[in-house]
Write an enzyme that holds these catalytic residues in place. Structure first.
Site, short mmCIF file in Angstrom:
data_model
loop_
_atom_site.label_atom_id
_atom_site.label_comp_id
_atom_site.label_asym_id
_atom_site.label_seq_id
_atom_site.Cartn_x
_atom_site.Cartn_y
_atom_site.Cartn_z
N ASP A 253 -12.34 2.94 0.35
CA ASP A 253 -11.54 1.76 0.70
C ASP A 253 -10.22 2.26 0.58
O ASP A 253 -9.93 3.31 -0.19
CB ASP A 253 -11.62 0.47 -0.13
N ASP A 255 -6.55 0.45 0.95
CA ASP A 255 -5.58 -0.35 0.09
C ASP A 255 -6.06 -0.81 -1.26
O ASP A 255 -7.13 -1.74 -1.52
CB ASP A 255 -4.84 -1.62 0.89
#
Length: 445
Positions: A253, A255
């Site tokens: 992922d 952020d």
């Protein structure tokens, strides 16, 4: 007939200590001359017509080729004087086929050429350039792509210190339509494909496309690079990087996992890596994991940023990873958002989709392109959507305590384990999985 042109005119000054008077194409690579490795690799993928352009020690190369027993017809052309890669090709263009492959004489490669050719034919491009990320983008020739895979710019090194550029390295392996070059035969007597001819063509509207791959291709033009390539051959790394071999991957992922959580990031200036993230990704690269970024980016649907702006954000991300000797093998993002009715939004992107996490669309697309073995792969993320997606896809998962830290409460999903940060997550999964059999921690570069 499928034709390849090997540009073998270099003197090999930097490799002089390994040549013993031989021309560079005949340098020994783990017991086999490089030129022989190139010719045999081309023949294995159905290339039946090989043209070798030479201008240094042509008699030695001719004698070597005459003794080879291969399926392809081989022709040597002595262009007489150094003209550069593009100049040498243009000088003999009337002897080349309508479509041909360009191979640099100092590269060791193990590529699925038929797959690249199929992609070239499907796109209808004038030329297709093989691109790959590496661990030293700062001293590599880089390329920019648009969302359709068209090349929009070239960036030769050295790059400005503060430049943010995608890590898409020109690997010097091309498929070219002759019609693309014909208008240039009287315009460029001396020049290089990457630094001169291709940038000029793009400026005049030529359709050049990038073919991004994790497969093995390496410039072995210095003793240090040659030594590394030989170690990688012996360790099995080169063979393990074939498209036909299932790859283990780590999906990551963005952020809150790779970079600090900082609201809806709409400017590259607002993206800052989490401490140690670059080094963690480098460890994954060295462990022969394909590292794939999967990120929901509703900022596109909200109208906060356009595709060019998101590309600039990812260029900063890849530049900062590159400073740590790390790279991403692929980047996938979901541009959608299901809730409409906000000022400035992009209506076409306000819809349900299967790529927005916890949907598995990005995982499915990555598996198809990179031949990923899900059973041997992981997901690292900070939200319950990351973990729910991993569970739906059959991935093992690590929830990190940075960013959301799983406190978003959107989905009921249990990770395989938890970690303080991506640094601890990577250390855990490497200990858990162990190295590939025969691996010597040699990364592709």
């Amino acid at each position: 007939m499928t034709q390849a042109v090997i540009l073998a005119g270099g003197k090999g000054t930097r490799l002089a200590s390994r040549l013993n008077g031989k021309p560079k194409p005949l340098v020994d690579v783990d017991g086999i001359p490089l030129l022989q490795r190139q010719i045999e690799a081309l023949c294995q993928h159905g290339i039946d017509d090989i043209v070798i352009l030479v201008n240094h020690a042509a008699d030695q190369i001719q004698q070597f080729v005459d003794a080879l027993q291969v399926t392809a017809t081989i022709t040597l052309i002595d262009d007489g004087e150094p003209r550069g890669t593009a100049g040498a090709t243009l000088a003999c263009l009337d002897r080349l086929e309508e479509r041909f492959i360009v191979v640099y004489g100092d590269t060791l490669f193990d590529l699925d050429i038929a797959h690249m050719m199929a992609e070239h034919e499907r796109s209808g491009a004038d030329a297709t350039l093989l691109l790959h990320p590496n661990d030293h983008p700062h001293d590599s020739d880089l390329v920019e792509l648009d969302t359709a895979g068209r090349i929009t710019a070239f960036h030769s090194y050295p790059h400005p210190v503060d430049a943010w550029l995608r890590n898409l390295v020109n690997a010097a392996f091309y498929i070219v339509e002759r019609r693309l070059l014909e208008p240039w035969t009287d315009r460029m007597a001396i020049g290089d494909f990457a630094k001169d001819l291709f940038p000029a063509m793009v400026a005049e509207g030529a359709q050049l496309r990038g073919y991004v791959t994790f497969e093995y291709i390496k410039d072995i033009g210095t003793p240090k690079r040659l030594d590394k390539a030989e170690r990688q051959l012996r360790s099995g790394l080169v063979a393990r990087a074939r498209r036909t071999v299932p790859q283990r991957a780590v999906f990551v992922d963005r952020d809150g996992t790779l970079n600090r959580l900082n609201g809806h990031i709409a400017r590259a200036e607002d993206l800052h890596l989490i401490d140690g993230a670059g080094e963690a990704i480098r460890l994954l690269n060295e462990g022969e994991y394909r590292v794939v970024l999967v990120t929901n980016q509703p900022v596109l649907a909200r109208g906060d940023v356009d595709e060019a702006g998101l590309s600039r954000i990812h260029a900063r991300l890849e530049s900062e990873l590159g400073q740590a000797g790390a790279f991403l093998d692929a980047v996938y993002y979901c541009p959608h958002h299901p809730h409409a009715g906000y000022p400035g939004e992009v209506p076409d992107l306000k819809r349900d989709c299967d790529c927005r996490k916890p949907g598995t669309g990005m995982i499915v697309a990555a598996c198809e392109r990179l031949n990923i073995d899900l059973d041997g792969s992981w997901m690292i993320g900070d939200s319950t959507a990351d973990i729910a997606m991993a569970n739906a896809a059959g991935l093992r998962s690590i929830l990190v305590e940075t960013g959301e830290g799983g406190r978003d409460g959107k989905y009921q999903a249990q990770p395989t384990t938890t970690a303080l940060s991506i640094v601890e997550a990577v250390e855990f999964l490497i200990r858990h999985d162990g190295p590939h059999s025969g691996s010597t921690q040699e990364q592709q570069s």
